[in-house]
Design a protein around this motif. Structure first.
Motif, PDB file in Angstrom:
ATOM      1  N   LEU A   1      -5.829  -7.319  -7.402  1.00  0.00           N
ATOM      2  CA  LEU A   1      -5.262  -8.312  -8.300  1.00  0.00           C
ATOM      3  C   LEU A   1      -3.772  -8.094  -8.498  1.00  0.00           C
ATOM      4  CD1 LEU A   1      -8.064  -8.606 -10.996  1.00  0.00           C
ATOM      5  CD2 LEU A   1      -7.574 -10.144  -9.099  1.00  0.00           C
ATOM      6  N   PHE A   2      -3.311  -6.888  -8.197  1.00  0.00           N
ATOM      7  CA  PHE A   2      -1.881  -6.616  -8.249  1.00  0.00           C
ATOM      8  C   PHE A   2      -1.536  -5.653  -7.128  1.00  0.00           C
ATOM      9  CE2 PHE A   2       1.689  -3.943  -9.604  1.00  0.00           C
ATOM     10  CZ  PHE A   2       2.654  -4.925  -9.768  1.00  0.00           C
TER      11      PHE A   2
ATOM     12  N   PHE B   1      -0.208   1.308 -16.605  1.00  0.00           N
ATOM     13  CA  PHE B   1       1.220   1.584 -16.492  1.00  0.00           C
ATOM     14  C   PHE B   1       1.413   2.641 -15.416  1.00  0.00           C
ATOM     15  CE2 PHE B   1       5.275   3.578 -17.756  1.00  0.00           C
ATOM     16  CZ  PHE B   1       6.069   2.441 -17.804  1.00  0.00           C
ATOM     17  N   ALA B   2       2.258   2.346 -14.447  1.00  0.00           N
ATOM     18  CA  ALA B   2       2.421   3.269 -13.325  1.00  0.00           C
ATOM     19  C   ALA B   2       3.739   3.012 -12.624  1.00  0.00           C
ATOM     20  CB  ALA B   2       1.256   3.121 -12.341  1.00  0.00           C
ATOM     21  N   GLU B   3       4.130   3.958 -11.796  1.00  0.00           N
ATOM     22  CA  GLU B   3       5.300   3.813 -10.939  1.00  0.00           C
ATOM     23  C   GLU B   3       4.816   3.572  -9.518  1.00  0.00           C
ATOM     24  OE1 GLU B   3       9.531   6.018  -9.835  1.00  0.00           O
ATOM     25  OE2 GLU B   3       7.963   7.151 -10.855  1.00  0.00           O
ATOM     26  N   PRO B   4       4.820   2.320  -9.059  1.00  0.00           N
ATOM     27  CA  PRO B   4       4.342   2.057  -7.696  1.00  0.00           C
ATOM     28  C   PRO B   4       5.286   2.654  -6.656  1.00  0.00           C
ATOM     29  CG  PRO B   4       5.311   0.085  -8.645  1.00  0.00           C
ATOM     30  CD  PRO B   4       5.279   1.101  -9.737  1.00  0.00           C
TER      31      PRO B   4
ATOM     32  N   TYR C   1      -2.531 -15.223 -15.779  1.00  0.00           N
ATOM     33  CA  TYR C   1      -2.077 -13.872 -16.107  1.00  0.00           C
ATOM     34  C   TYR C   1      -1.880 -13.044 -14.835  1.00  0.00           C
ATOM     35  CZ  TYR C   1      -3.233 -14.556 -21.085  1.00  0.00           C
ATOM     36  OH  TYR C   1      -3.269 -14.980 -22.387  1.00  0.00           O
ATOM     37  N   ASN C   2      -2.781 -13.230 -13.877  1.00  0.00           N
ATOM     38  CA  ASN C   2      -2.648 -12.478 -12.638  1.00  0.00           C
ATOM     39  C   ASN C   2      -1.353 -12.848 -11.906  1.00  0.00           C
ATOM     40  OD1 ASN C   2      -4.150 -10.599 -10.789  1.00  0.00           O
ATOM     41  ND2 ASN C   2      -3.649 -12.254  -9.386  1.00  0.00           N
TER      42      ASN C   2
ATOM     43  N   PHE D   1       5.360 -11.021 -11.292  1.00  0.00           N
ATOM     44  CA  PHE D   1       6.750 -11.190 -11.695  1.00  0.00           C
ATOM     45  C   PHE D   1       7.337  -9.917 -12.310  1.00  0.00           C
ATOM     46  CE2 PHE D   1       5.850 -15.490 -10.713  1.00  0.00           C
ATOM     47  CZ  PHE D   1       7.084 -16.044 -10.365  1.00  0.00           C
ATOM     48  N   THR D   2       6.494  -8.928 -12.557  1.00  0.00           N
ATOM     49  CA  THR D   2       7.038  -7.616 -12.940  1.00  0.00           C
ATOM     50  C   THR D   2       7.776  -6.969 -11.783  1.00  0.00           C
ATOM     51  OG1 THR D   2       4.981  -6.447 -12.355  1.00  0.00           O
ATOM     52  CG2 THR D   2       5.180  -7.244 -14.629  1.00  0.00           C
TER      53      THR D   2
END
Length: 325
Positions: free
Chosen positions: A31-32, A240-243, A312-313, A318-319
């Motif tokens: 989903l992301f 919350f993470a650092e991809p 929402y997905n 857009f983040t």
């Protein structure tokens, strides 16, 4: 993402012939996920083509329309969500008629997305004034509503006229800054709040810069940006993470890039569905942390309530569209 990258992409655009989507990073994308540069180029090609379609510069025969619809709607692709937002927001009556015709021909009237489209297209438009802003709302049988929040068009913004840039949805925003009670002058030059929407669906985008800071780990980011104020609403449902800096994040222009999101009932009013999406970036050479926070809510009498999670997905992606020049 650096502005020069966006500029290059836009230079490459012409009227887009509706080709099939490029393959995502995996056969069944999550989903992301961090989109590739090729997917981003395809996304902007789709956006450019849809703008031309909306403006009546191109027309699509019904058989080709069917292929576009079937290749895009409901697919697990970022570009597919753009098409869905486009159909929700289109004001072009010819496109609306073509959508209705396709839905009726294929007996899709009771599917959540198509049901929402038919309600929107059959709604009554009302216009009012809110300060110096014109506010548009759509009413379906005086019982369900659409607040005219457009997520299918966007542009680049440098909110503080510096290196920090974001992609902002093209709406008639109310823009607010924190002001002194005595002088009414802005007291925080590095915080802006963009607000749009009404009683059944609203959206707030907050952008901030934190200067003269040092980040050694993720806890520093969380403390500096006061993320606990957001994450505590969602408990275990907060991500919350650092991809990894792959795909479009290779050119984001910062040392650390974090994304976060939570989706669930409103903390104070459980009947309201809400979601928060956050980008936090740290750049060592400027000693700054940059933050973008998107908040959106829906009430049950909004036309798009049933399809809110799909919307929402879309916002999750857009983040990834924040950058430093």
């Amino acid at each position: 993402m650096k502005k020069s990258v966006f500029a290059l992409i836009f230079l490459l655009l012409s009227v887009f012939v509706y080709a099939d989507n490029p393959e995502p990073q995996e056969e069944e994308p999550q989903l992301f996920y961090v989109i590739t540069a090729e997917e981003l180029q395809h996304f902007f090609q789709c956006w450019n083509w849809l703008q031309n379609w909306e403006e009546g510069k191109i027309k699509i025969p019904d058989d080709e329309f069917a292929r576009v619809y079937e290749n895009q709607i409901g697919k697990k692709l970022f570009s597919a969500m753009l098409y869905e937002s486009f159909f929700i927001n289109t004001k072009n009556k010819n496109i609306q008629k073509q959508v209705k015709k396709y839905i009726q021909k294929n007996n899709l009237e009771e599917q959540p997305f198509e049901k929402a489209l038919l309600k929107k297209y059959s709604s009554k438009k009302t216009t009012s004034k809110q300060g110096d802003k014109k506010v548009i709302q759509y009413s379906y049988k005086d019982s369900e509503f659409d607040e005219n929040i457009n997520l299918s068009d966007f542009y680049e913004v440098h909110p503080f006229n510096d290196e920090f840039g974001i992609m902002l949805f093209n709406n008639d925003w109310n823009v607010m800054a924190k002001r002194s009670m005595e002088t009414k002058q802005p007291v925080d030059e590095k915080k802006l709040i963009y607000i749009i929407g009404g009683g059944t669906n609203s959206m707030t985008i907050t952008v901030e810069e934190y200067e003269n800071v040092t980040v050694n780990n993720v806890k520093d980011i969380i403390n500096i940006t006061k993320l606990d104020n957001i994450s505590q609403k969602y408990n275990d449902d907060w991500f919350f993470a650092e991809p990894e800096k792959i795909g479009i994040l290779e050119n984001c222009g910062v040392d650390n890039y974090y994304v976060g999101y939570g989706i669930g009932p409103d903390y104070f009013v459980p009947e309201i569905a809400c979601a928060d999406f956050v980008t936090c970036m740290y750049k060592k050479s400027t000693n700054k942390v940059y933050k973008m926070h998107i908040y959106m809510n829906y009430s049950k009498i909004n036309i798009n309530y049933e399809i809110r999670n799909r919307i929402y997905n879309y916002l999750k992606f857009f983040t990834l569209f924040c950058y430093c020049d």
